[in-house]
Design a protein around this motif. Structure first.
Motif, mmCIF file in Angstrom:
data_model
loop_
_atom_site.group_PDB
_atom_site.id
_atom_site.type_symbol
_atom_site.label_atom_id
_atom_site.label_comp_id
_atom_site.label_asym_id
_atom_site.label_seq_id
_atom_site.Cartn_x
_atom_site.Cartn_y
_atom_site.Cartn_z
ATOM 1 N N GLU A 141 0.921 -1.196 0.043
ATOM 2 C CA GLU A 141 -0.023 -0.088 -0.086
ATOM 3 C C GLU A 141 0.890 1.214 0.078
ATOM 4 O O GLU A 141 0.505 2.418 -0.853
ATOM 5 C CB GLU A 141 -0.960 -0.109 1.342
ATOM 6 C CG GLU A 141 -1.825 -0.946 1.232
ATOM 7 C CD GLU A 141 -2.687 -0.866 2.555
ATOM 8 O OE1 GLU A 141 -3.408 0.230 2.656
ATOM 9 O OE2 GLU A 141 -2.700 -1.888 3.362
ATOM 10 N N CYS A 142 1.906 1.249 0.665
ATOM 11 C CA CYS A 142 2.819 2.219 0.688
ATOM 12 C C CYS A 142 3.482 2.454 -0.455
ATOM 13 O O CYS A 142 3.703 3.746 -0.764
ATOM 14 C CB CYS A 142 3.806 2.350 2.206
ATOM 15 S SG CYS A 142 2.762 2.506 3.664
ATOM 16 N N LEU A 143 4.262 1.667 -1.014
ATOM 17 C CA LEU A 143 4.872 1.722 -2.255
ATOM 18 C C LEU A 143 3.834 2.365 -3.373
ATOM 19 O O LEU A 143 4.281 3.117 -3.944
ATOM 20 C CB LEU A 143 5.360 0.638 -2.675
ATOM 21 C CG LEU A 143 6.468 -0.070 -1.823
ATOM 22 C CD1 LEU A 143 6.727 -1.565 -2.533
ATOM 23 C CD2 LEU A 143 7.704 0.597 -1.789
ATOM 24 N N ALA A 144 2.572 1.853 -3.360
ATOM 25 C CA ALA A 144 1.515 2.483 -4.296
ATOM 26 C C ALA A 144 1.313 4.042 -4.001
ATOM 27 O O ALA A 144 1.299 4.649 -4.947
ATOM 28 C CB ALA A 144 0.370 1.497 -4.214
ATOM 29 N N ALA A 155 -0.034 9.799 5.133
ATOM 30 C CA ALA A 155 0.120 8.226 5.601
ATOM 31 C C ALA A 155 0.084 8.379 7.111
ATOM 32 O O ALA A 155 -0.687 7.419 7.696
ATOM 33 C CB ALA A 155 1.160 7.722 4.966
ATOM 34 N N LYS A 156 0.552 9.203 7.691
ATOM 35 C CA LYS A 156 0.510 9.389 9.052
ATOM 36 C C LYS A 156 -0.748 9.652 9.797
ATOM 37 O O LYS A 156 -0.975 9.226 10.882
ATOM 38 C CB LYS A 156 1.494 10.732 9.569
ATOM 39 C CG LYS A 156 3.034 10.404 9.479
ATOM 40 C CD LYS A 156 3.664 11.668 9.536
ATOM 41 C CE LYS A 156 3.836 12.071 10.841
ATOM 42 N NZ LYS A 156 4.782 13.279 10.793
ATOM 43 N N LEU A 157 -1.573 10.372 9.063
ATOM 44 C CA LEU A 157 -3.002 10.262 9.226
ATOM 45 C C LEU A 157 -3.850 9.006 9.291
ATOM 46 O O LEU A 157 -4.645 8.932 10.079
ATOM 47 C CB LEU A 157 -3.675 11.543 8.597
ATOM 48 C CG LEU A 157 -3.163 13.008 8.671
ATOM 49 C CD1 LEU A 157 -3.963 13.830 7.629
ATOM 50 C CD2 LEU A 157 -3.571 13.319 10.126
ATOM 51 N N GLN A 158 -3.447 8.401 8.503
ATOM 52 C CA GLN A 158 -4.215 7.011 8.134
ATOM 53 C C GLN A 158 -3.661 5.870 9.446
ATOM 54 O O GLN A 158 -4.397 5.042 9.882
ATOM 55 C CB GLN A 158 -3.724 6.224 6.865
ATOM 56 C CG GLN A 158 -4.411 7.324 5.681
ATOM 57 C CD GLN A 158 -3.955 6.806 4.152
ATOM 58 O OE1 GLN A 158 -3.408 5.580 4.336
ATOM 59 N NE2 GLN A 158 -4.246 7.503 3.235
ATOM 60 N N SER A 159 -2.177 6.024 9.414
ATOM 61 C CA SER A 159 -1.770 4.863 10.606
ATOM 62 C C SER A 159 -0.403 4.969 10.860
ATOM 63 O O SER A 159 0.478 5.590 9.972
ATOM 64 C CB SER A 159 -2.115 3.589 10.438
ATOM 65 O OG SER A 159 -1.119 3.092 9.286
ATOM 66 N N PRO A 160 -0.056 4.749 12.157
ATOM 67 C CA PRO A 160 1.551 4.999 12.395
ATOM 68 C C PRO A 160 2.334 4.371 11.706
ATOM 69 O O PRO A 160 3.491 4.579 11.215
ATOM 70 C CB PRO A 160 1.382 4.648 13.939
ATOM 71 C CG PRO A 160 0.095 4.998 14.559
ATOM 72 C CD PRO A 160 -0.508 4.546 13.315
ATOM 73 N N ALA A 161 1.738 2.760 11.269
ATOM 74 C CA ALA A 161 2.607 2.087 10.867
ATOM 75 C C ALA A 161 2.985 2.707 9.185
ATOM 76 O O ALA A 161 3.944 2.572 8.659
ATOM 77 C CB ALA A 161 1.939 0.731 10.413
ATOM 78 N N LYS A 162 1.897 3.250 8.540
ATOM 79 C CA LYS A 162 2.036 3.766 7.194
ATOM 80 C C LYS A 162 3.123 4.935 7.324
ATOM 81 O O LYS A 162 3.604 4.993 6.230
ATOM 82 C CB LYS A 162 0.668 3.935 6.626
ATOM 83 C CG LYS A 162 -0.204 2.711 6.045
ATOM 84 C CD LYS A 162 -1.557 3.353 5.587
ATOM 85 C CE LYS A 162 -2.258 1.832 5.188
ATOM 86 N NZ LYS A 162 -3.740 2.265 4.547
ATOM 87 N N LEU A 182 5.197 5.552 9.323
ATOM 88 C CA LEU A 182 6.763 4.978 9.465
ATOM 89 C C LEU A 182 7.358 4.529 8.084
ATOM 90 O O LEU A 182 8.399 4.756 7.780
ATOM 91 C CB LEU A 182 6.853 3.813 10.600
ATOM 92 C CG LEU A 182 8.056 3.225 11.054
ATOM 93 C CD1 LEU A 182 8.986 4.122 11.379
ATOM 94 C CD2 LEU A 182 7.966 1.950 11.742
ATOM 95 N N LEU A 183 6.415 3.778 7.526
ATOM 96 C CA LEU A 183 7.127 3.093 6.211
ATOM 97 C C LEU A 183 7.222 4.301 5.218
ATOM 98 O O LEU A 183 8.187 4.161 4.317
ATOM 99 C CB LEU A 183 6.092 2.238 5.777
ATOM 100 C CG LEU A 183 6.011 0.655 6.251
ATOM 101 C CD1 LEU A 183 5.198 -0.235 5.664
ATOM 102 C CD2 LEU A 183 7.715 0.212 5.963
ATOM 103 N N MET A 184 6.214 5.168 4.979
ATOM 104 C CA MET A 184 6.572 5.985 4.137
ATOM 105 C C MET A 184 7.832 6.926 4.451
ATOM 106 O O MET A 184 8.402 7.514 3.628
ATOM 107 C CB MET A 184 5.441 7.193 4.153
ATOM 108 C CG MET A 184 4.173 6.473 3.559
ATOM 109 S SD MET A 184 4.288 5.937 1.760
ATOM 110 C CE MET A 184 3.521 7.814 1.072
#
Length: 203
Positions: free
Chosen positions: A40-43, A107-114, A116-118
């Motif tokens: 999802e993050c790569l996309a 991405a940070k607004l969607q989730s901490p994991a996203k 972090l990955l972004m």
């Protein structure tokens, strides 16, 4: 553009999932890599990065304990050791661009994991952009041996030197990098560094 400055368009940088996970510095309690929202993050990051750089070549002079870098002077012992044997430097700034920051924010607004990955994707992109620039410089100066990168804020080289770097490379106008009052760069996925140059010894 100021005399001596050179721009480099670095093109599309491939994603490297192994490096992205390394930059993420996942804590021990984090989910296994295969459970992370990597795809999802790569996309989400696709098309966001436009790595570009500006650089300039300066003569390097030594004045006692001080180094005259051509754009600033320093007594950094670490940089002095790093530039041992060099008679020139290349100063550069490279950025992944502002759009990557905007997508990290979403991405940070969607989730901490996203988030972090972004952040990690942005770091991998700009560091790979720096690697590509260094390869281009090595091809451009085949008679020179180039050192690794050394950045303001590393070791005993003061972070305050970023102000001199921004001025020397006219970063705001050339590649769109500015400094905050706390010396952080905007866009956040940006790198500045010094590379030493010395004559390549014949084999």
């Amino acid at each position: 553009m100021k005399e001596g400055l050179r721009l480099a368009e670095l093109g599309e940088i491939p994603f490297d999932e192994k490096e992205i996970l390394r930059y993420a510095m996942l804590p021990s309690f984090a989910p296994a890599p295969e459970e992370l929202p990597m795809k999802e993050c790569l996309a989400a990051a696709k098309g966001a990065v436009q790595c570009r750089a500006v650089w300039c070549r300066y003569p390097l002079k030594r004045d006692g304990e001080e180094l005259d870098l051509g754009f600033a002077r320093t007594t950094s012992r670490g940089l002095k050791e790093h530039l041992e044997g060099c008679d020139e430097i290349i100063l550069f700034a490279c950025t992944a661009g502002a759009e990557m920051d905007r997508r990290i924010g979403r991405a940070k607004l969607q989730s901490p994991a996203k988030g972090l990955l972004m952040h990690a994707i942005g770091a991998q992109q700009v560091e790979s952009g720096c690697d590509r620039l260094c390869r281009q410089l090595a091809e451009q100066f085949p008679d020179k041996q180039l050192t690794d990168r050394y950045s303001p804020g590393y070791g005993d080289l003061p972070l305050e030197m970023q102000k001199d770097v921004m001025t020397a490379l006219d970063c705001g106008r050339t590649v769109g990098i500015t400094l905050t009052d706390s010396l952080l760069m905007t866009p956040s996925k940006s790198v500045t560094a010094i590379i030493g140059m010395k004559e390549r010894k014949s084999e």
